[in-house]
Design an enzyme around this catalytic site. Sequence first.
Site, PDB file in Angstrom:
ATOM      1  N   THR A   1       0.812  -1.120   0.000  1.00  0.00           N
ATOM      2  CA  THR A   1      -0.167   0.024   0.127  1.00  0.00           C
ATOM      3  C   THR A   1       0.908   1.328  -0.079  1.00  0.00           C
ATOM      4  OG1 THR A   1      -1.585  -1.079   1.321  1.00  0.00           O
ATOM      5  CG2 THR A   1      -1.784   1.136   1.204  1.00  0.00           C
TER       6      THR A   1
ATOM      7  N   THR B   1      13.170   5.014  10.383  1.00  0.00           N
ATOM      8  CA  THR B   1      14.288   3.867  10.974  1.00  0.00           C
ATOM      9  C   THR B   1      13.865   2.654  10.150  1.00  0.00           C
ATOM     10  OG1 THR B   1      14.459   5.100  12.974  1.00  0.00           O
ATOM     11  CG2 THR B   1      15.198   2.999  12.867  1.00  0.00           C
TER      12      THR B   1
ATOM     13  N   ALA C   1       5.948  -8.361   1.292  1.00  0.00           N
ATOM     14  CA  ALA C   1       6.660  -9.714   1.758  1.00  0.00           C
ATOM     15  C   ALA C   1       5.434 -10.947   2.201  1.00  0.00           C
ATOM     16  CB  ALA C   1       7.492  -9.617   2.783  1.00  0.00           C
ATOM     17  N   HIS C   2       4.473 -10.365   2.857  1.00  0.00           N
ATOM     18  CA  HIS C   2       3.279 -11.366   3.455  1.00  0.00           C
ATOM     19  C   HIS C   2       2.531 -12.237   2.488  1.00  0.00           C
ATOM     20  CE1 HIS C   2      -0.660  -9.384   3.496  1.00  0.00           C
ATOM     21  NE2 HIS C   2       0.145  -8.041   3.386  1.00  0.00           N
TER      22      HIS C   2
ATOM     23  N   CYS D   1      -9.133  -6.454   2.222  1.00  0.00           N
ATOM     24  CA  CYS D   1      -9.620  -5.192   2.698  1.00  0.00           C
ATOM     25  C   CYS D   1     -11.029  -4.838   2.648  1.00  0.00           C
ATOM     26  CB  CYS D   1      -8.588  -4.335   2.236  1.00  0.00           C
ATOM     27  SG  CYS D   1      -7.376  -5.112   1.535  1.00  0.00           S
TER      28      CYS D   1
ATOM     29  N   GLN E   1       0.762  -9.382  -5.973  1.00  0.00           N
ATOM     30  CA  GLN E   1       0.215 -10.823  -6.204  1.00  0.00           C
ATOM     31  C   GLN E   1       1.226 -11.689  -7.179  1.00  0.00           C
ATOM     32  OE1 GLN E   1      -1.921 -12.400  -4.379  1.00  0.00           O
ATOM     33  NE2 GLN E   1      -2.733 -10.563  -3.626  1.00  0.00           N
TER      34      GLN E   1
HETATM   35  N1  PMP Z   1      -1.899  -4.574  -4.036  1.00  0.00           N
HETATM   36  C1  PMP Z   1      -2.407  -5.524  -4.265  1.00  0.00           C
HETATM   37  C2  PMP Z   1      -2.712  -6.292  -5.509  1.00  0.00           C
HETATM   38  C3  PMP Z   1      -2.569  -6.579  -3.047  1.00  0.00           C
HETATM   39  O1  PMP Z   1      -3.243  -7.743  -3.259  1.00  0.00           O
HETATM   40  C4  PMP Z   1      -2.679  -6.102  -1.585  1.00  0.00           C
HETATM   41  C5  PMP Z   1      -2.735  -6.976  -0.486  1.00  0.00           C
HETATM   42  N2  PMP Z   1      -4.052  -7.500  -0.517  1.00  0.00           N
HETATM   43  C6  PMP Z   1      -1.908  -4.579  -1.514  1.00  0.00           C
HETATM   44  C7  PMP Z   1      -1.611  -4.264  -2.710  1.00  0.00           C
HETATM   45  C8  PMP Z   1      -1.544  -4.286  -0.439  1.00  0.00           C
HETATM   46  O2  PMP Z   1      -0.561  -5.004   0.276  1.00  0.00           O
HETATM   47  P1  PMP Z   1      -0.227  -4.621   1.666  1.00  0.00           P
HETATM   48  O3  PMP Z   1      -1.095  -5.410   2.710  1.00  0.00           O
HETATM   49  O4  PMP Z   1       1.182  -5.157   1.843  1.00  0.00           O
HETATM   50  O5  PMP Z   1      -0.230  -3.074   2.128  1.00  0.00           O
END
Ligand code: PMP
Length: 381
Positions: free
Chosen positions: A70, A234, A198-199, A321, A177
Amino acid sequence: MIYLDHHATTPPLPAVIGAMGAVMADSWANASSKHGPGQAAARVLAGARSAVAQALGCKPAEVVFTSGATEANHLAVRGLLAAAPAGRRRVLFSAAEHAGHLKLARELMDAGTPVDLIPLQPDGTLHLDAAARLIRSDVALVSLMAANNETGALMPVAEVAALAAAAGARLHVDATQWIGKRPFHFSEWGADAVSLSAHKFNGPKGVGALLLRQGVPLRPTMPGSQERGRRGGTENLPAIVGLATALEALGDLGAEAARQAALRNRLECALQSELPGVHIWSRGAPRLPGVSFLRVGNWEADVLLGRLERLGFAASSGAACSSSGSAPSHVLCAMGVPDEEALGAIRLSLGRTTTDTDVDTLIAALPTLRSLLPAAQAVAA
Ligand code: PMP
């Protein structure tokens, strides 16, 4: 509980957890401090940056660590727009962008920036002819995702990169993705900036990066001295090391993609034979290997997901989200899917830790799922 929501997030690998714990215990000093412990932390940071650059085909100086995709998306769009020449103010987003990213599009619009959405085709891929018409000499920047988080549809990044280059516009790609699922090499895409998180590939949450092509001007959104002045604050060293460790552990992406696609295809065949009125979106489009975005008859997503959870499966109705609300997916709307059908959308997304047994267990549970669904909505698709 069998976890089938890998597009929302993925479990961190044991190697990632171990590496992060070691950094928290041993390298907790501030990497900007001049004393010995600080310099040791700076070396750990430099090592992680080199590993990330090596894994993604870019230079270490092109990696800007952020708190996730994001933030990387915001930095790319706001930062590239602010640094664009005066005659270029228009920003293009694809209609498939992540819901959070489209909120940024709305914010820019409300503040007076001309913004256009590039439409989608009914199969969820980008409408390339429309993109060609919209990418003109007044465009500062095109922001396009590489692969959609809901349908898994792959977008024509190379073609859009060529259009953007011909028009003199910058290209930002949200590869959140894509990275970890498909082969990636920064210099081959022709993008000016690429976001990742990373997640989504078995690393920690709250860390990501913007890859920024050397020499591309960018005004920071969070000014500070870190990250060569491109992102202040940081550095989150344990998370950055976790990100690098997860990337290094990816291994043979082709073999893993084939494994997940075979599992997903088997699951889709079983869903279609065991449940009434199954419709799978983007099935005919090039798409990510482990995802299936579908509806079952006229059952609402919440009903299906509730029954699935009762049977021991965790899935979602789409982007984590936006799945708390009951609004239909904006991606399906952009594909021309009527609201009443889109409200039935559920997403099953597999990942590296999904086993044959997980999928077999779900397939074996489908007759029970069928019997648990209220009969009234069993209208065929
Ligand atoms: N872009 C895409 C295509 C995503 O799938 C996501 C996470 N669902 C995000 C952005 C946001 O990533 P983050 O959780 O690292 O802010």
